[in-house]
Design an enzyme around this catalytic site. Structure first.
Site, PDB file in Angstrom:
ATOM      1  N   LYS A  65       0.850  -1.203   0.000  1.00 33.15           N
ATOM      2  CA  LYS A  65       0.000   0.000   0.000  1.00 33.15           C
ATOM      3  C   LYS A  65       0.880   1.245   0.000  1.00 33.15           C
ATOM      4  O   LYS A  65       0.613   2.208  -0.723  1.00 33.15           O
ATOM      5  CB  LYS A  65      -0.950  -0.021   1.208  1.00 33.15           C
ATOM      6  N   GLN A 124      -4.964  -1.753   9.263  1.00 31.09           N
ATOM      7  CA  GLN A 124      -4.740  -3.064   8.654  1.00 31.09           C
ATOM      8  C   GLN A 124      -5.351  -4.160   9.528  1.00 31.09           C
ATOM      9  O   GLN A 124      -5.060  -4.239  10.723  1.00 31.09           O
ATOM     10  CB  GLN A 124      -3.224  -3.294   8.457  1.00 31.09           C
ATOM     11  N   ASP A 163     -11.367   2.299   3.263  1.00 29.87           N
ATOM     12  CA  ASP A 163     -11.563   0.850   3.099  1.00 29.87           C
ATOM     13  C   ASP A 163     -13.035   0.524   2.845  1.00 29.87           C
ATOM     14  O   ASP A 163     -13.365  -0.582   2.415  1.00 29.87           O
ATOM     15  CB  ASP A 163     -11.114   0.115   4.377  1.00 29.87           C
TER      16      ASP A 163
END
Ligand code: NAP
Length: 281
Positions: free
Chosen positions: A52, A96, A119
């Site tokens: 990422k 995460q 997200d």
């Protein structure tokens, strides 16, 4: 032989488009910044976070890395998220997953400000998707829609079958295909005759997490097959939920693993960060 849907190429195309957009935003004085939080040092998470950050650097998005020790308390993590929520210069916040067992993931996700929820996991984002309102969409299913559109595969009026109903893939996938006017069926572990349902599909999306479970028997001649799985075969090699060798001759188009859906997830994360920055113009 099926057309191979090239996720590597399409994700690169999206990142290149975003790179230009970020440069243009920069000229208007708008910066794009993603905060990435990792708790503990799960090796798979470290790889994902590294990828990422690399994608951010390529596109021109600033990434702020927060690498917290495994013993970080839930309150400490929530406080960091609250702090980032308040920072105007941070457009996106990504925590995460998975988090260590002592931290309630749902609570953390609910604490992220929906306007920075790149997200697309916040209940408000999911709710907005389900009623057709604006909001961030979970990156993997959003990436699959891009794979289909950019491969000139029509969704409108098609029989779409999804195997798997997780919150991050199966369910948002169903809502997105519905939004594109597909006729959608979602299967799961309680579906009695799975093959009978999957064989109806013009577009079959598989997200079960079981190596090579879907073979040619599950697939109708000429179907488009999208394999979300990231599994290991008997030799420890990365493979999908679809038995590629058996399905490819029967499908009209298919995503390989690796190089199919996987690279799209990060490209769509970058897309969501850029969209978030544009909210502030
Ligand atoms: P998950 O949360 O474990 O969900 C799996 C789903 O499959 C569940 O809904 C389950 O049904 C269903 N299922 C399991 N066995 C089944 C069976 N025999 N027949 C029918 N349905 C069955 O998995 P996930 O998070 O959605 O991930 C799925 C796969 O995609 C994994 O391999 C994961 O690594 C991969 N993935 C890849 C990306 C990417 O970027 N490429 C992103 C996310 C996930 P129940 O609900 O009834 O239990």
């Amino acid at each position: 032989m099926a057309m191979r849907i090239d996720g590597k190429r399409i994700s690169q195309q999206i990142k290149d488009e975003l790179k230009e957009e970020v440069a243009a935003l920069g000229e208007q004085g708008v910066k794009v910044c993603l905060a990435v939080i990792q708790v503990g040092n799960d090796p798979a998470s470290t790889v994902y976070v590294g990828n990422k950050k690399k994608a951010c650097a390529y596109v021109g998005i600033e990434s702020l890395a927060y690498e917290l020790p495994e013993e970080t308390t839930e309150e400490e993590l929530l406080n960091l998220v609250r702090e980032l929520n308040k920072k105007d210069e941070v457009n996106g916040i990504l925590v995460q997953l998975p988090l260590p067992d002592h931290i309630d993931e749902d609570k953390v996700i609910r604490t992220i400000a929906p306007e920075k929820d790149v997200d697309g996991f916040h209940p408000q984002s999911v709710g907005a998707l389900s009623i057709g309102q604006k909001g961030f969409v979970s990156c993997t299913p959003a990436g699959i829609i891009q794979l289909l559109k950019r491969s000139d595969i029509a969704i409108d009026g098609k029989e779409c079958v999804i195997v798997g109903r997780s919150n991050i893939v199966g369910k948002p996938m169903a809502l997105l295909l519905l939004r594109e006017n597909g006729t959608v069926t979602v299967c799961h572990s309680h579906t009695p005759d799975l093959k009978a349902v999957t064989r109806r599909a013009d577009i079959l999306v598989v997200a079960v997490g079981k190596a090579k479970m879907i073979d040619a028997d599950y697939v109708r001649e000429g179907a488009v097959v999208i394999d979300v799985g990231m599994d290991r075969d008997e030799n420890g090699k990365l493979c999908g939920d679809v038995d590629f060798a058996s399905v490819e001759p029967k499908a009209s188009a298919i995503t390989p693993v690796p190089g199919g859906v996987g690279p799209m997830t990060i490209a769509m994360l970058m897309h969501n960060c850029v969209e978030s920055a544009k909210q502030n113009i």
